[in-house]
Design a protein around this motif. Sequence first.
Motif, short mmCIF file in Angstrom:
data_model
loop_
_atom_site.label_atom_id
_atom_site.label_comp_id
_atom_site.label_asym_id
_atom_site.label_seq_id
_atom_site.Cartn_x
_atom_site.Cartn_y
_atom_site.Cartn_z
N PRO A 92 3.01 94.56 -22.27
CA PRO A 92 3.85 95.02 -21.16
C PRO A 92 4.31 96.35 -21.32
CG PRO A 92 4.46 92.83 -21.56
CD PRO A 92 3.69 93.12 -22.65
N THR A 93 5.05 96.69 -22.33
CA THR A 93 5.70 97.88 -22.77
C THR A 93 4.41 98.90 -22.91
OG1 THR A 93 7.43 96.90 -23.95
CG2 THR A 93 7.07 99.28 -24.28
N GLY A 94 3.43 98.61 -23.52
CA GLY A 94 2.33 99.76 -23.60
C GLY A 94 1.76 99.79 -22.22
N ARG A 95 1.48 98.90 -21.27
CA ARG A 95 0.86 99.27 -20.09
C ARG A 95 2.01 100.03 -19.34
NH1 ARG A 95 -0.18 93.55 -20.57
NH2 ARG A 95 1.39 93.05 -19.30
N GLY A 96 3.18 99.98 -19.60
CA GLY A 96 4.18 100.70 -18.78
C GLY A 96 4.01 102.19 -19.25
N ILE A 97 3.88 102.36 -20.23
CA ILE A 97 3.61 103.81 -20.96
C ILE A 97 2.33 104.14 -20.53
CG2 ILE A 97 3.02 105.04 -23.16
CD1 ILE A 97 5.06 102.93 -24.65
N VAL A 98 1.36 103.78 -20.41
CA VAL A 98 0.16 104.37 -19.87
C VAL A 98 0.20 104.55 -18.29
CG1 VAL A 98 -2.38 103.54 -19.09
CG2 VAL A 98 -1.49 102.73 -21.18
N ALA A 111 1.71 109.48 -25.11
CA ALA A 111 1.50 107.95 -24.48
C ALA A 111 0.70 107.39 -25.81
CB ALA A 111 0.84 108.09 -23.31
N MET A 112 -0.27 108.10 -26.38
CA MET A 112 -0.84 107.56 -27.37
C MET A 112 0.17 107.27 -28.45
SD MET A 112 -4.56 108.23 -27.09
CE MET A 112 -5.05 107.69 -28.62
N GLU A 113 0.79 108.11 -28.79
CA GLU A 113 1.72 107.97 -30.02
C GLU A 113 2.85 106.68 -29.61
OE1 GLU A 113 5.41 110.59 -31.70
OE2 GLU A 113 3.49 111.63 -31.56
N LEU A 114 3.13 106.58 -28.64
CA LEU A 114 4.25 105.75 -28.24
C LEU A 114 3.70 104.40 -28.22
CD1 LEU A 114 6.36 107.25 -25.38
CD2 LEU A 114 7.06 106.70 -27.66
N THR A 115 2.40 104.11 -27.74
CA THR A 115 1.61 102.61 -27.64
C THR A 115 1.09 102.51 -28.99
OG1 THR A 115 -0.65 103.99 -27.01
CG2 THR A 115 0.81 103.15 -25.38
N GLU A 119 -8.04 105.23 -29.34
CA GLU A 119 -8.65 105.96 -28.33
C GLU A 119 -9.30 104.99 -27.38
OE1 GLU A 119 -9.15 109.20 -27.27
OE2 GLU A 119 -7.76 110.18 -28.98
N ARG A 120 -10.13 104.03 -28.05
CA ARG A 120 -10.98 102.99 -27.35
C ARG A 120 -9.93 102.13 -26.56
NH1 ARG A 120 -14.50 98.43 -30.27
NH2 ARG A 120 -14.32 97.00 -28.74
N ALA A 121 -9.00 101.57 -27.40
CA ALA A 121 -7.93 100.90 -26.57
C ALA A 121 -6.92 101.52 -25.62
CB ALA A 121 -6.88 100.06 -27.84
N ALA A 126 -6.22 102.26 -19.65
CA ALA A 126 -6.10 103.09 -18.77
C ALA A 126 -7.01 102.57 -17.36
CB ALA A 126 -6.58 104.61 -18.96
N TYR A 127 -8.24 102.20 -18.11
CA TYR A 127 -9.07 101.52 -16.80
C TYR A 127 -8.43 100.38 -16.18
CZ TYR A 127 -13.52 99.70 -14.85
OH TYR A 127 -14.28 99.20 -14.12
N VAL A 128 -7.99 99.44 -16.96
CA VAL A 128 -7.49 98.33 -16.46
C VAL A 128 -6.16 98.66 -15.45
CG1 VAL A 128 -5.79 96.40 -17.11
CG2 VAL A 128 -7.92 96.76 -18.42
N GLU A 129 -5.45 99.55 -15.83
CA GLU A 129 -4.47 100.19 -14.84
C GLU A 129 -4.83 100.92 -13.70
OE1 GLU A 129 -1.29 98.94 -15.19
OE2 GLU A 129 -1.77 98.14 -16.94
N THR A 130 -5.92 101.41 -13.53
CA THR A 130 -6.61 102.17 -12.43
C THR A 130 -7.56 101.31 -11.62
OG1 THR A 130 -8.21 103.26 -13.87
CG2 THR A 130 -6.14 104.38 -13.57
#
Length: 174
Positions: A92-98, A111-115, A119-121, A126-130
């Motif tokens: 959930p936190t990572g998805r919020g960052i995305v 965002a990549m650093e915080l999550t 690259e692949r993940a 990002a795809y899942v969120e959009t």
Amino acid sequence: MGLSDIAAGVEVTTEQRDRGVATVDETDADLAERLADHADELPCAPAVAATVVEVYAEGRAIDTAASVAEVAPTTAAKTLHLCGEQVSPLGPTGRGIVRDWLDAKLSRTEAMELTGASERAFALAAYVETHEPIPAAREAVTATLSRGLGGEEPLDEAMSNVTDLRASETSGRQ
């Protein structure tokens, strides 16, 4: 105090509607045919998507399903997401960052650093969120995903039954 004492004075003021028995229309169409209506929305051909779903329903990993279907693991994960499966590699936190990155509140680097995602993940998240799952595709695969392909419980081997309990009970007495 018995049930009759508790129920004293209780009366029914409305009636429940009889809606009949729920039915499921199990058509003779195979999974690829049911997914064909959504070919334009899926990231791969319906037959490939069906293979991904069937292998995944057997309890195998997304990477294995991708290998069997001969597609990239990200394509398999996207397919499963569009069919209603939870495949986000982030919590959930990572998805919020995305989402913050998508809303331009963070740079991609931040965002990549915080999550801490690869690259692949990060791309999959990002795809899942959009992209929203396709309701009709979800319906098409529900029976396959809910029962698994063989109708077996994927963790059958790990679960005990009554005879296992009796055997362990008697062996403990010796």
